[in-house]
Motif scaffolding. Structure first.
Motif, PDB file in Angstrom:
ATOM      1  N   VAL A   1      62.486  29.889 -26.512  1.00  0.00           N
ATOM      2  CA  VAL A   1      62.971  30.285 -25.191  1.00  0.00           C
ATOM      3  C   VAL A   1      64.369  30.893 -25.321  1.00  0.00           C
ATOM      4  N   SER A   2      64.714  31.728 -24.368  1.00  0.00           N
ATOM      5  CA  SER A   2      66.062  32.291 -24.347  1.00  0.00           C
ATOM      6  C   SER A   2      66.375  32.864 -22.977  1.00  0.00           C
ATOM      7  N   ASN A   3      67.605  32.635 -22.567  1.00  0.00           N
ATOM      8  CA  ASN A   3      68.178  33.343 -21.419  1.00  0.00           C
ATOM      9  C   ASN A   3      69.331  34.163 -21.986  1.00  0.00           C
ATOM     10  N   PRO A   4      69.028  35.331 -22.547  1.00  0.00           N
ATOM     11  CA  PRO A   4      70.053  36.101 -23.243  1.00  0.00           C
ATOM     12  C   PRO A   4      70.936  36.881 -22.264  1.00  0.00           C
ATOM     13  N   PRO A   5      72.074  37.377 -22.715  1.00  0.00           N
ATOM     14  CA  PRO A   5      72.852  38.285 -21.864  1.00  0.00           C
ATOM     15  C   PRO A   5      72.062  39.570 -21.648  1.00  0.00           C
ATOM     16  N   TYR A   6      71.903  39.983 -20.394  1.00  0.00           N
ATOM     17  CA  TYR A   6      71.094  41.175 -20.124  1.00  0.00           C
ATOM     18  C   TYR A   6      71.743  42.129 -19.123  1.00  0.00           C
ATOM     19  N   ILE A   7      73.017  41.938 -18.848  1.00  0.00           N
ATOM     20  CA  ILE A   7      73.704  42.841 -17.923  1.00  0.00           C
ATOM     21  C   ILE A   7      74.299  44.009 -18.696  1.00  0.00           C
ATOM     22  N   PRO A   8      74.026  45.246 -18.314  1.00  0.00           N
ATOM     23  CA  PRO A   8      74.632  46.388 -18.996  1.00  0.00           C
ATOM     24  C   PRO A   8      76.162  46.312 -18.956  1.00  0.00           C
ATOM     25  N   THR A   9      76.792  46.714 -20.028  1.00  0.00           N
ATOM     26  CA  THR A   9      78.241  46.588 -20.154  1.00  0.00           C
ATOM     27  C   THR A   9      78.982  47.186 -18.970  1.00  0.00           C
ATOM     28  N   ALA A  10      78.562  48.356 -18.532  1.00  0.00           N
ATOM     29  CA  ALA A  10      79.267  49.050 -17.451  1.00  0.00           C
ATOM     30  C   ALA A  10      79.170  48.325 -16.122  1.00  0.00           C
ATOM     31  N   GLU A  11      78.207  47.422 -15.979  1.00  0.00           N
ATOM     32  CA  GLU A  11      78.027  46.721 -14.714  1.00  0.00           C
ATOM     33  C   GLU A  11      78.825  45.419 -14.630  1.00  0.00           C
ATOM     34  N   ILE A  12      79.415  44.997 -15.733  1.00  0.00           N
ATOM     35  CA  ILE A  12      80.159  43.743 -15.730  1.00  0.00           C
ATOM     36  C   ILE A  12      81.280  43.771 -14.695  1.00  0.00           C
ATOM     37  N   ALA A  13      81.962  44.895 -14.605  1.00  0.00           N
ATOM     38  CA  ALA A  13      83.096  45.007 -13.676  1.00  0.00           C
ATOM     39  C   ALA A  13      82.669  44.916 -12.220  1.00  0.00           C
ATOM     40  N   THR A  14      81.390  45.131 -11.923  1.00  0.00           N
ATOM     41  CA  THR A  14      80.909  45.102 -10.537  1.00  0.00           C
ATOM     42  C   THR A  14      80.427  43.717 -10.110  1.00  0.00           C
ATOM     43  N   LEU A  15      80.409  42.773 -11.022  1.00  0.00           N
ATOM     44  CA  LEU A  15      79.920  41.437 -10.694  1.00  0.00           C
ATOM     45  C   LEU A  15      80.905  40.714  -9.775  1.00  0.00           C
ATOM     46  N   SER A  16      80.428  39.689  -9.108  1.00  0.00           N
ATOM     47  CA  SER A  16      81.291  38.907  -8.232  1.00  0.00           C
ATOM     48  C   SER A  16      82.408  38.246  -9.040  1.00  0.00           C
ATOM     49  N   THR A  17      83.488  37.930  -8.356  1.00  0.00           N
ATOM     50  CA  THR A  17      84.611  37.264  -9.010  1.00  0.00           C
ATOM     51  C   THR A  17      84.169  35.965  -9.656  1.00  0.00           C
ATOM     52  N   GLU A  18      83.308  35.219  -8.976  1.00  0.00           N
ATOM     53  CA  GLU A  18      82.839  33.945  -9.505  1.00  0.00           C
ATOM     54  C   GLU A  18      82.186  34.106 -10.874  1.00  0.00           C
ATOM     55  N   VAL A  19      81.420  35.176 -11.048  1.00  0.00           N
ATOM     56  CA  VAL A  19      80.730  35.414 -12.316  1.00  0.00           C
ATOM     57  C   VAL A  19      81.659  36.115 -13.308  1.00  0.00           C
ATOM     58  N   ARG A  20      82.255  37.200 -12.877  1.00  0.00           N
ATOM     59  CA  ARG A  20      83.050  38.053 -13.779  1.00  0.00           C
ATOM     60  C   ARG A  20      84.224  37.318 -14.415  1.00  0.00           C
ATOM     61  N   GLU A  21      84.871  36.457 -13.642  1.00  0.00           N
ATOM     62  CA  GLU A  21      86.086  35.824 -14.135  1.00  0.00           C
ATOM     63  C   GLU A  21      85.894  34.397 -14.630  1.00  0.00           C
ATOM     64  N   HIS A  22      84.675  33.852 -14.450  1.00  0.00           N
ATOM     65  CA  HIS A  22      84.510  32.442 -14.817  1.00  0.00           C
ATOM     66  C   HIS A  22      83.329  32.172 -15.736  1.00  0.00           C
ATOM     67  N   ASP A  23      82.330  33.035 -15.788  1.00  0.00           N
ATOM     68  CA  ASP A  23      81.278  32.898 -16.787  1.00  0.00           C
ATOM     69  C   ASP A  23      81.715  33.642 -18.045  1.00  0.00           C
ATOM     70  N   PRO A  24      81.383  33.129 -19.228  1.00  0.00           N
ATOM     71  CA  PRO A  24      81.822  33.784 -20.469  1.00  0.00           C
ATOM     72  C   PRO A  24      81.172  35.158 -20.643  1.00  0.00           C
ATOM     73  N   LEU A  25      81.967  36.140 -21.025  1.00  0.00           N
ATOM     74  CA  LEU A  25      81.462  37.497 -21.229  1.00  0.00           C
ATOM     75  C   LEU A  25      80.338  37.516 -22.260  1.00  0.00           C
ATOM     76  N   LEU A  26      80.456  36.667 -23.257  1.00  0.00           N
ATOM     77  CA  LEU A  26      79.450  36.589 -24.312  1.00  0.00           C
ATOM     78  C   LEU A  26      78.057  36.294 -23.757  1.00  0.00           C
ATOM     79  N   ALA A  27      78.008  35.573 -22.640  1.00  0.00           N
ATOM     80  CA  ALA A  27      76.726  35.200 -22.048  1.00  0.00           C
ATOM     81  C   ALA A  27      76.238  36.197 -21.005  1.00  0.00           C
TER      82      ALA A  27
END
Length: 276
Positions: free
Chosen positions: A180-206
């Motif tokens: 099983v895996s829940n891998p990182p699947y968000i395109p790099t360019a979309e990271i900046a558009t994520l909510s503050t809760e996700v962008r600033e508090h979830d690890p970028l690696l994930a």
């Protein structure tokens, strides 16, 4: 405590938090260390100070579960760390899909593998449902591996779980009945558009799945077929709109789609693959 909660709600609403009432209660429970709140009881000085700090952090955008340091997943408690993704209800779809595919095999001596284990939520949840199974969780972060090991102990499956630092399936051998895996699947360019809760508090690696969000799946297509035992299968989480691309990538590695499962929002969230 009723008065403390009443005063907290407008503070959270002013910060744009829709579920202000619920989150005020959760933070209040965390401040006093119990879910059995006495509405008529006043907060002592220590709990009041803790609650005020929690409110300040939440109003600044820190997610409520990060503040509390743990979150429930599959009815189990998982402690968080800065190196781990916060478990989310949609990811329970992976567990549901895996258990449905296993069927009566849930009672067998299965070998499980969880790639990018994070908090260990997927592996620990599956081990809690498969009493004879043993599992290995792999994560690129050593801190995440320590967190996952602690969560395995917290939830009573530590004797059947092990964790190691590593990059996906690199260096692994053996035959696994379920991967099983829940891998990182968000395109790099979309990271900046994520909510503050996700962008600033979830690890970028994930979060960051590369230019098109599909980088990990290409690695899986090359490396995982050789790790499957006879009758073994794989369950991945995917992002919205990624199904066709992931199916094509897996097909190039000799894996075919055997099923899928929708999340609470009605999106295909978990895909099941096995050798063609």
């Amino acid at each position: 405590m009723r008065e403390a909660r009443r005063r907290a709600v407008p503070i959270l609403r002013a910060a744009g938090i829709a579920a202000a009432g619920l989150e005020a209660r959760l933070l209040l429970e965390g401040s006093v260390g119990t879910r059995a709140l006495d509405p008529e009881r006043a907060l002592d000085a220590a709990a009041a100070a803790t609650f005020a700090g929690y409110l300040q952090r939440r109003a600044a955008g820190e997610p409520v579960w990060r503040i509390l340091g743990e979150r429930e997943f599959w009815g189990l408690t998982f402690r968080l760390s800065p190196a781990t993704l916060e478990p989310r209800p949609d990811s329970e779809t992976i567990v549901e899909a895996a258990l449905a595919q296993l069927g009566a095999r849930r009672g067998e001596n299965l070998s499980l593998l969880d790639l990018g284990t994070g908090t260990g939520c997927l592996l620990v949840a599956l081990l809690s449902e498969c009493p004879q199974a043993r599992g290995l969780g792999v994560d690129l972060s050593e801190e995440a591996c320590r967190t996952a090991a602690g969560n395995a102990m917290l939830n009573g499956v530590a004797a059947r779980a092990s964790f190691r630092k590593g990059s996906w399936a690199e260096g692994l051998a053996g035959a696994f009945d379920l991967i099983v895996s829940n891998p990182p699947y968000i395109p790099t360019a979309e990271i900046a558009t994520l909510s503050t809760e996700v962008r600033e508090h979830d690890p970028l690696l994930a979060l960051d799945g590369g230019a098109d969000g599909l980088g990990p799946y290409r690695i899986f297509a090359r490396s995982l077929p050789a790790l499957l035992a006879p009758g073994g299968f794989i369950v991945f989480e995917i992002g919205a709109g990624q199904k066709n691309d992931v199916v094509a990538i897996m097909a190039a590695g000799g894996l075919e789609l055997r099923g899928s499962r929708h999340d609470l929002g009605g999106h295909e969230r978990a895909l099941i693959f096995a050798p063609a």
